[in-house]
Scaffold this motif. Sequence first.
Motif, PDB file in Angstrom:
ATOM      1  N   GLY A  54      10.552  -9.763  10.111  1.00 27.60           N
ATOM      2  CA  GLY A  54      11.784  -9.184   9.591  1.00 27.60           C
ATOM      3  C   GLY A  54      11.487  -7.868   8.910  1.00 27.60           C
ATOM      4  N   SER A  55      12.516  -7.265   8.339  1.00 25.11           N
ATOM      5  CA  SER A  55      12.356  -5.988   7.645  1.00 25.11           C
ATOM      6  C   SER A  55      11.403  -6.125   6.469  1.00 25.11           C
ATOM      7  CB  SER A  55      13.709  -5.512   7.115  1.00 25.11           C
ATOM      8  OG  SER A  55      14.597  -5.273   8.173  1.00 25.11           O
ATOM      9  N   VAL A  56      10.616  -5.099   6.245  1.00 28.74           N
ATOM     10  CA  VAL A  56       9.738  -5.050   5.084  1.00 28.74           C
ATOM     11  C   VAL A  56      10.553  -4.456   3.937  1.00 28.74           C
ATOM     12  CG1 VAL A  56       7.618  -4.109   4.130  1.00 28.74           C
ATOM     13  CG2 VAL A  56       7.699  -4.854   6.520  1.00 28.74           C
ATOM     14  N   LEU A  57      10.645  -5.198   2.827  1.00 29.75           N
ATOM     15  CA  LEU A  57      11.531  -4.839   1.724  1.00 29.75           C
ATOM     16  C   LEU A  57      10.809  -4.301   0.497  1.00 29.75           C
ATOM     17  CD1 LEU A  57      13.777  -8.023   1.944  1.00 29.75           C
ATOM     18  CD2 LEU A  57      14.204  -5.777   2.961  1.00 29.75           C
ATOM     19  N   SER A  58       9.521  -4.617   0.347  1.00 28.90           N
ATOM     20  CA  SER A  58       8.801  -4.199  -0.854  1.00 28.90           C
ATOM     21  C   SER A  58       7.312  -4.079  -0.561  1.00 28.90           C
ATOM     22  CB  SER A  58       9.044  -5.189  -1.991  1.00 28.90           C
ATOM     23  OG  SER A  58       8.703  -6.494  -1.590  1.00 28.90           O
ATOM     24  N   VAL A  59       6.629  -3.280  -1.402  1.00 35.50           N
ATOM     25  CA  VAL A  59       5.193  -3.069  -1.238  1.00 35.50           C
ATOM     26  C   VAL A  59       4.573  -2.734  -2.591  1.00 35.50           C
ATOM     27  CG1 VAL A  59       5.405  -0.601  -0.693  1.00 35.50           C
ATOM     28  CG2 VAL A  59       3.449  -1.881   0.182  1.00 35.50           C
ATOM     29  N   ASP A  60       3.338  -3.183  -2.792  1.00 39.47           N
ATOM     30  CA  ASP A  60       2.577  -2.836  -3.989  1.00 39.47           C
ATOM     31  C   ASP A  60       1.106  -2.789  -3.611  1.00 39.47           C
ATOM     32  OD1 ASP A  60       2.052  -2.176  -6.638  1.00 39.47           O
ATOM     33  OD2 ASP A  60       2.231  -4.222  -7.385  1.00 39.47           O
ATOM     34  N   THR A  61       0.342  -1.944  -4.289  1.00 35.79           N
ATOM     35  CA  THR A  61      -1.084  -1.830  -4.016  1.00 35.79           C
ATOM     36  C   THR A  61      -1.875  -2.762  -4.916  1.00 35.79           C
ATOM     37  OG1 THR A  61      -1.282   0.013  -5.560  1.00 35.79           O
ATOM     38  CG2 THR A  61      -0.912   0.561  -3.251  1.00 35.79           C
ATOM     39  N   SER A 102       4.577  -7.780  -6.620  1.00 33.27           N
ATOM     40  CA  SER A 102       3.820  -7.085  -7.655  1.00 33.27           C
ATOM     41  C   SER A 102       2.439  -7.710  -7.746  1.00 33.27           C
ATOM     42  CB  SER A 102       4.539  -7.184  -9.005  1.00 33.27           C
ATOM     43  OG  SER A 102       3.863  -6.437  -9.994  1.00 33.27           O
ATOM     44  N   VAL A 103       1.465  -6.902  -8.086  1.00 33.21           N
ATOM     45  CA  VAL A 103       0.093  -7.370  -8.217  1.00 33.21           C
ATOM     46  C   VAL A 103      -0.255  -7.423  -9.702  1.00 33.21           C
ATOM     47  CG1 VAL A 103      -2.308  -6.867  -7.678  1.00 33.21           C
ATOM     48  CG2 VAL A 103      -0.522  -6.390  -5.988  1.00 33.21           C
ATOM     49  N   ASP A 107      -6.724 -10.950  -8.114  1.00 33.91           N
ATOM     50  CA  ASP A 107      -6.676 -12.343  -7.672  1.00 33.91           C
ATOM     51  C   ASP A 107      -5.306 -12.983  -7.770  1.00 33.91           C
ATOM     52  OD1 ASP A 107      -9.463 -12.393  -7.176  1.00 33.91           O
ATOM     53  OD2 ASP A 107      -9.824 -12.703  -9.316  1.00 33.91           O
ATOM     54  N   THR A 108      -4.366 -12.334  -8.451  1.00 31.55           N
ATOM     55  CA  THR A 108      -3.058 -12.929  -8.698  1.00 31.55           C
ATOM     56  C   THR A 108      -1.952 -11.965  -8.318  1.00 31.55           C
ATOM     57  OG1 THR A 108      -4.054 -14.045 -10.610  1.00 31.55           O
ATOM     58  CG2 THR A 108      -1.660 -14.140 -10.411  1.00 31.55           C
ATOM     59  N   VAL A 109      -1.052 -12.425  -7.442  1.00 33.52           N
ATOM     60  CA  VAL A 109       0.079 -11.596  -7.022  1.00 33.52           C
ATOM     61  C   VAL A 109       1.378 -12.357  -7.255  1.00 33.52           C
ATOM     62  CG1 VAL A 109      -1.289 -10.303  -5.333  1.00 33.52           C
ATOM     63  CG2 VAL A 109      -0.050 -12.345  -4.597  1.00 33.52           C
ATOM     64  N   LEU A 110       2.474 -11.594  -7.345  1.00 30.64           N
ATOM     65  CA  LEU A 110       3.798 -12.155  -7.599  1.00 30.64           C
ATOM     66  C   LEU A 110       4.721 -11.831  -6.444  1.00 30.64           C
ATOM     67  CD1 LEU A 110       4.228 -10.680 -11.178  1.00 30.64           C
ATOM     68  CD2 LEU A 110       3.509 -13.014 -10.629  1.00 30.64           C
ATOM     69  N   THR A 111       5.653 -12.743  -6.167  1.00 32.98           N
ATOM     70  CA  THR A 111       6.718 -12.468  -5.214  1.00 32.98           C
ATOM     71  C   THR A 111       8.045 -12.886  -5.828  1.00 32.98           C
ATOM     72  OG1 THR A 111       6.391 -14.637  -4.139  1.00 32.98           O
ATOM     73  CG2 THR A 111       5.266 -12.732  -3.150  1.00 32.98           C
ATOM     74  N   LEU A 142      10.133  -6.609  -9.619  1.00 28.50           N
ATOM     75  CA  LEU A 142       9.091  -7.180 -10.460  1.00 28.50           C
ATOM     76  C   LEU A 142       8.245  -6.053 -11.027  1.00 28.50           C
ATOM     77  CD1 LEU A 142       7.841 -10.028  -8.084  1.00 28.50           C
ATOM     78  CD2 LEU A 142       9.150 -10.342 -10.193  1.00 28.50           C
ATOM     79  N   ALA A 143       7.756  -6.235 -12.234  1.00 29.25           N
ATOM     80  CA  ALA A 143       6.837  -5.273 -12.838  1.00 29.25           C
ATOM     81  C   ALA A 143       5.844  -6.032 -13.699  1.00 29.25           C
ATOM     82  CB  ALA A 143       7.598  -4.263 -13.690  1.00 29.25           C
TER      83      ALA A 143
END
Length: 164
Positions: A54-61, A102-103, A107-111, A142-143
């Motif tokens: 599907g469409s990509v809605l968000s991105v974080d490094t 958000s990263v 080792d830990t990421v959020l969705t 998210l932040a």
Amino acid sequence: ASFSSTGERTGLIHGSIRDFTGSSAAHAGGAGAPSIQSSRSWRDFDMTFEGHEGSVLSVDTVDDESTFLTGSSDHSARLWSVLTGACLRVLVGHVDWVSAVSVLDGDTVLTGSYDRTVKVWDSSTGVCLRTYEGHKGQVTALADSDDRTFLSASHDRTVKIWTV
């Protein structure tokens, strides 16, 4: 990092990645398998990342500067290698669009999702560590505040502060 959608439902990310430490950009579009078109250095090349349905809605490094995280309308998030173009991990568990990522640390990421939840994931295993509920509307942003605190924004007109 920033992401601009063209509205295409291709599940592709295509763009020029110039510097993942501050001024990176990705945009939807393009076709074909991941490919490096210019490889002067890992900080200056063109690639296409394909895999979402599907469409990509968000991105974080990610802090290591060689990976990034995406969220999609296919209800998943994906962790990608900038160096190889490969999808390293698929995070599945939401029942609606993953509208925010958000990263917290390497080792830990959020969705965050239209299912009104925020999930915390172990990025090395793909295991969901915790699900936060409390928003009455879709999670839209998210932040991270620090390694153990983050904020979520929602269509319910609230911002919540959470501790991992």
